[in-house]
Design a protein around this motif. Structure first.
Motif, PDB file in Angstrom:
ATOM      1  N   LEU A  77      32.874  55.898  38.399  1.00 34.37           N
ATOM      2  CA  LEU A  77      33.606  57.271  38.102  1.00 34.37           C
ATOM      3  C   LEU A  77      34.873  56.486  37.861  1.00 34.37           C
ATOM      4  CD1 LEU A  77      33.259  59.237  41.251  1.00 34.37           C
ATOM      5  CD2 LEU A  77      32.074  59.785  39.069  1.00 34.37           C
ATOM      6  N   ILE A  78      35.041  55.344  37.883  1.00 30.78           N
ATOM      7  CA  ILE A  78      36.340  54.396  37.425  1.00 30.78           C
ATOM      8  C   ILE A  78      35.979  53.595  36.314  1.00 30.78           C
ATOM      9  CG2 ILE A  78      37.011  54.223  39.775  1.00 30.78           C
ATOM     10  CD1 ILE A  78      35.934  51.524  39.963  1.00 30.78           C
ATOM     11  N   ASP A  79      37.069  53.109  35.653  1.00 27.59           N
ATOM     12  CA  ASP A  79      37.201  52.595  34.055  1.00 27.59           C
ATOM     13  C   ASP A  79      36.787  51.209  34.081  1.00 27.59           C
ATOM     14  OD1 ASP A  79      38.132  55.030  33.053  1.00 27.59           O
ATOM     15  OD2 ASP A  79      40.116  54.645  33.900  1.00 27.59           O
ATOM     16  N   VAL A  80      37.292  50.219  35.028  1.00 24.00           N
ATOM     17  CA  VAL A  80      36.988  48.927  34.831  1.00 24.00           C
ATOM     18  C   VAL A  80      36.915  48.328  36.299  1.00 24.00           C
ATOM     19  CG1 VAL A  80      39.397  48.450  34.702  1.00 24.00           C
ATOM     20  CG2 VAL A  80      37.788  46.828  33.608  1.00 24.00           C
ATOM     21  N   LEU A  81      36.223  47.282  36.435  1.00 20.47           N
ATOM     22  CA  LEU A  81      36.013  46.782  37.818  1.00 20.47           C
ATOM     23  C   LEU A  81      36.644  45.206  37.577  1.00 20.47           C
ATOM     24  CD1 LEU A  81      32.368  47.192  38.819  1.00 20.47           C
ATOM     25  CD2 LEU A  81      34.536  48.570  39.182  1.00 20.47           C
ATOM     26  N   GLU A  82      37.663  44.991  38.593  1.00 23.93           N
ATOM     27  CA  GLU A  82      38.009  43.777  38.584  1.00 23.93           C
ATOM     28  C   GLU A  82      36.934  42.408  38.784  1.00 23.93           C
ATOM     29  OE1 GLU A  82      39.332  40.066  41.206  1.00 23.93           O
ATOM     30  OE2 GLU A  82      38.351  41.922  41.738  1.00 23.93           O
ATOM     31  N   PRO A  83      37.049  41.269  38.405  1.00 25.48           N
ATOM     32  CA  PRO A  83      35.923  40.320  38.364  1.00 25.48           C
ATOM     33  C   PRO A  83      35.202  40.407  39.727  1.00 25.48           C
ATOM     34  CG  PRO A  83      37.424  39.315  37.054  1.00 25.48           C
ATOM     35  CD  PRO A  83      38.114  40.556  37.742  1.00 25.48           C
ATOM     36  N   SER A  84      35.726  40.242  40.940  1.00 27.10           N
ATOM     37  CA  SER A  84      34.990  40.159  42.331  1.00 27.10           C
ATOM     38  C   SER A  84      34.177  41.266  42.503  1.00 27.10           C
ATOM     39  CB  SER A  84      35.898  39.735  43.194  1.00 27.10           C
ATOM     40  OG  SER A  84      36.776  40.774  43.516  1.00 27.10           O
ATOM     41  N   ALA A  85      34.966  42.521  42.205  1.00 22.70           N
ATOM     42  CA  ALA A  85      34.152  43.772  42.251  1.00 22.70           C
ATOM     43  C   ALA A  85      33.050  43.884  41.453  1.00 22.70           C
ATOM     44  CB  ALA A  85      35.094  44.955  42.238  1.00 22.70           C
ATOM     45  N   ALA A  86      33.071  43.434  40.183  1.00 17.99           N
ATOM     46  CA  ALA A  86      31.943  43.465  39.458  1.00 17.99           C
ATOM     47  C   ALA A  86      30.847  42.721  39.804  1.00 17.99           C
ATOM     48  CB  ALA A  86      32.282  43.197  38.087  1.00 17.99           C
ATOM     49  N   VAL A  87      31.095  41.305  40.367  1.00 16.25           N
ATOM     50  CA  VAL A  87      30.144  40.542  40.737  1.00 16.25           C
ATOM     51  C   VAL A  87      29.428  41.189  42.129  1.00 16.25           C
ATOM     52  CG1 VAL A  87      29.441  38.075  41.539  1.00 16.25           C
ATOM     53  CG2 VAL A  87      31.024  38.645  39.427  1.00 16.25           C
ATOM     54  N   ILE A  88      30.190  41.747  42.987  1.00 17.46           N
ATOM     55  CA  ILE A  88      29.761  42.054  44.239  1.00 17.46           C
ATOM     56  C   ILE A  88      29.130  43.413  43.904  1.00 17.46           C
ATOM     57  CG2 ILE A  88      30.555  42.771  46.509  1.00 17.46           C
ATOM     58  CD1 ILE A  88      32.890  40.586  46.229  1.00 17.46           C
ATOM     59  N   ASP A  89      29.376  44.106  42.939  1.00 18.19           N
ATOM     60  CA  ASP A  89      28.791  45.327  42.709  1.00 18.19           C
ATOM     61  C   ASP A  89      29.201  46.410  43.789  1.00 18.19           C
ATOM     62  OD1 ASP A  89      27.623  47.395  41.095  1.00 18.19           O
ATOM     63  OD2 ASP A  89      25.482  47.327  42.315  1.00 18.19           O
ATOM     64  N   SER A  90      30.433  46.344  44.248  1.00 17.97           N
ATOM     65  CA  SER A  90      31.159  47.256  45.447  1.00 17.97           C
ATOM     66  C   SER A  90      32.768  47.301  45.269  1.00 17.97           C
ATOM     67  CB  SER A  90      30.739  46.591  46.838  1.00 17.97           C
ATOM     68  OG  SER A  90      31.379  47.369  47.912  1.00 17.97           O
ATOM     69  N   VAL A  91      33.154  48.547  45.500  1.00 19.37           N
ATOM     70  CA  VAL A  91      34.401  48.647  45.205  1.00 19.37           C
ATOM     71  C   VAL A  91      35.159  49.193  46.719  1.00 19.37           C
ATOM     72  CG1 VAL A  91      36.249  50.307  44.106  1.00 19.37           C
ATOM     73  CG2 VAL A  91      34.354  49.008  42.890  1.00 19.37           C
ATOM     74  N   ASN A  92      36.154  48.731  47.138  1.00 19.30           N
ATOM     75  CA  ASN A  92      36.772  49.161  48.310  1.00 19.30           C
ATOM     76  C   ASN A  92      38.320  49.668  47.919  1.00 19.30           C
ATOM     77  OD1 ASN A  92      37.977  46.767  48.521  1.00 19.30           O
ATOM     78  ND2 ASN A  92      38.517  47.022  50.623  1.00 19.30           N
ATOM     79  N   THR A  93      38.756  49.468  46.822  1.00 23.64           N
ATOM     80  CA  THR A  93      40.015  49.801  46.358  1.00 23.64           C
ATOM     81  C   THR A  93      40.163  50.141  44.731  1.00 23.64           C
ATOM     82  OG1 THR A  93      40.782  47.820  47.895  1.00 23.64           O
ATOM     83  CG2 THR A  93      42.432  48.702  46.029  1.00 23.64           C
ATOM     84  N   ILE A  94      40.813  51.171  44.715  1.00 19.61           N
ATOM     85  CA  ILE A  94      41.220  51.627  43.531  1.00 19.61           C
ATOM     86  C   ILE A  94      42.628  51.826  42.967  1.00 19.61           C
ATOM     87  CG2 ILE A  94      40.692  53.499  41.595  1.00 19.61           C
ATOM     88  CD1 ILE A  94      38.468  54.648  43.365  1.00 19.61           C
ATOM     89  N   LEU A  95      43.138  51.060  41.849  1.00 21.30           N
ATOM     90  CA  LEU A  95      44.561  51.401  41.457  1.00 21.30           C
ATOM     91  C   LEU A  95      44.626  52.216  40.327  1.00 21.30           C
ATOM     92  CD1 LEU A  95      47.164  50.007  42.238  1.00 21.30           C
ATOM     93  CD2 LEU A  95      46.834  48.189  40.254  1.00 21.30           C
ATOM     94  N   ASN A  96      45.649  52.963  40.253  1.00 20.47           N
ATOM     95  CA  ASN A  96      45.701  54.061  39.228  1.00 20.47           C
ATOM     96  C   ASN A  96      47.106  53.834  38.272  1.00 20.47           C
ATOM     97  OD1 ASN A  96      45.972  56.405  37.549  1.00 20.47           O
ATOM     98  ND2 ASN A  96      45.770  57.689  39.279  1.00 20.47           N
ATOM     99  N   ASP A  97      46.808  53.184  37.193  1.00 20.82           N
ATOM    100  CA  ASP A  97      47.612  52.938  36.442  1.00 20.82           C
ATOM    101  C   ASP A  97      47.868  53.986  35.137  1.00 20.82           C
ATOM    102  OD1 ASP A  97      49.042  50.417  37.411  1.00 20.82           O
ATOM    103  OD2 ASP A  97      46.873  49.505  36.852  1.00 20.82           O
ATOM    104  N   ASP A  98      48.666  55.051  35.479  1.00 25.17           N
ATOM    105  CA  ASP A  98      48.708  56.212  34.346  1.00 25.17           C
ATOM    106  C   ASP A  98      47.529  56.767  34.085  1.00 25.17           C
ATOM    107  OD1 ASP A  98      51.566  55.981  34.569  1.00 25.17           O
ATOM    108  OD2 ASP A  98      51.487  54.314  32.944  1.00 25.17           O
ATOM    109  N   GLY A  99      46.433  56.984  34.994  1.00 23.79           N
ATOM    110  CA  GLY A  99      45.326  57.618  34.768  1.00 23.79           C
ATOM    111  C   GLY A  99      44.355  56.590  34.417  1.00 23.79           C
TER     112      GLY A  99
END
Length: 283
Positions: A77-99
């Motif tokens: 549901l999100i646009d891009v993963l920061e590298p550590s989130a991509a490697v781990i395949d788990s997200v605990n934080t989302i940052l919204n920059d103008d959508g």
């Protein structure tokens, strides 16, 4: 420093959790007030994750903390993963920059910080119970802290073996008869609610272990942590991990970093004296 009154320019941050609590809101809002930032933080739950993330995006909410059971389900549901989130395949934080939504994993760095300050010996084996999104972050932190002799204990026949294989650990579908020097719980066992009285490892394993980690934060004194402390074992509690990952979230959301003294002060306000004192010794 005086915090501006809530108005049209106030930035909203939030969390999404299957079992929302008050500690995250208390910590973030304490820091906003102490630093005079025009932000407010509110906890939510949802039965419709795509709609919740759509509203987060459309309303310009600045940041969203993601807790179980949403850490993996939120990824598409999100646009891009920061590298550590991509490697781990788990997200605990989302940052919204103008959508535009970027996913991060601050659980990983929080666990690594606590491991560095602990007496845990990377040369010795561990058992890690769980294979969900938080378990992925903890397993990654252990592996990159030098732990190589690990066993993932998870009933799920897909996620358990996959997590073990990713980091070169072993997998078992249920607890073995013999424990390990380091015991790690990354399941809801011991969490407030129906599992509150359940200990993630047998008493005998706790007494034979050298150290215990329990990432359950509500409460910090889970049955497992209580048993470990009573047996004189060093521990890492979920409340400590939650504070450190939340402070990293706070910096992502606001662009400012609170100093050590303020972090400990906020931890005392949100989680109590024990967590604050333990963080003061670790940081």
């Amino acid at each position: 420093m005086s915090k501006p009154p809530i108005g049209r320019d106030t930035r909203l941050c939030m969390s999404l959790s299957g079992r929302p609590g008050n500690a995250g809101s208390r910590l973030h809002n304490y820091l906003y007030a102490a630093m005079g930032l025009d932000y407010v933080y509110k906890s939510f739950t949802t039965t419709d994750l795509p709609a919740a993330i759509g509203g987060f995006r459309a309303l310009g909410i600045r940041g969203c903390a993601i807790s179980m059971p949403f850490k993996e389900a939120v990824i598409p549901l999100i646009d891009v993963l920061e590298p550590s989130a991509a490697v781990i395949d788990s997200v605990n934080t989302i940052l919204n920059d103008d959508g535009y939504l970027t996913g991060y994993n601050t659980d990983y760095s929080a666990v690594r910080t606590m491991l560095r300050a602990s007496p845990a010996d990377p040369a010795k084996p561990f058992l890690l119970r769980g294979s969900g999104g938080m378990a992925k972050a903890v397993a990654a932190a252990l592996r990159y802290a030098g732990f190589t002799q690990g066993t993932i204990v998870a009933r799920n026949p897909v996620s358990g073996p996959a997590l073990a294989a990713q980091y070169g650990f072993q997998w078992l579908p249920q607890l073995p008869e013999q424990g390990a020097p380091l015991l790690v719980n990354v399941t809801p066992l011991g969490m407030e609610g129906p599992d509150a009285r359940t200990m993630a490892y047998p008493q005998a394993m706790v007494e034979a272990a050298e150290m215990v980690i329990d990432v359950v934060a509500q409460p910090a004194l889970t049955p497992l942590i209580r048993a470990a402390l009573a047996a004189g074992k060093p521990v890492i509690t979920g409340a400590e991990v939650v504070v450190l990952q939340a402070v990293e979230q706070f910096t992502l959301y606001t662009g400012v970093e609170p100093d050590r003294a303020l972090v400990i002060e906020a931890a005392r306000f949100a989680h109590g004296d024990m967590t604050a004192d333990r963080l003061a010794a670790a940081l």
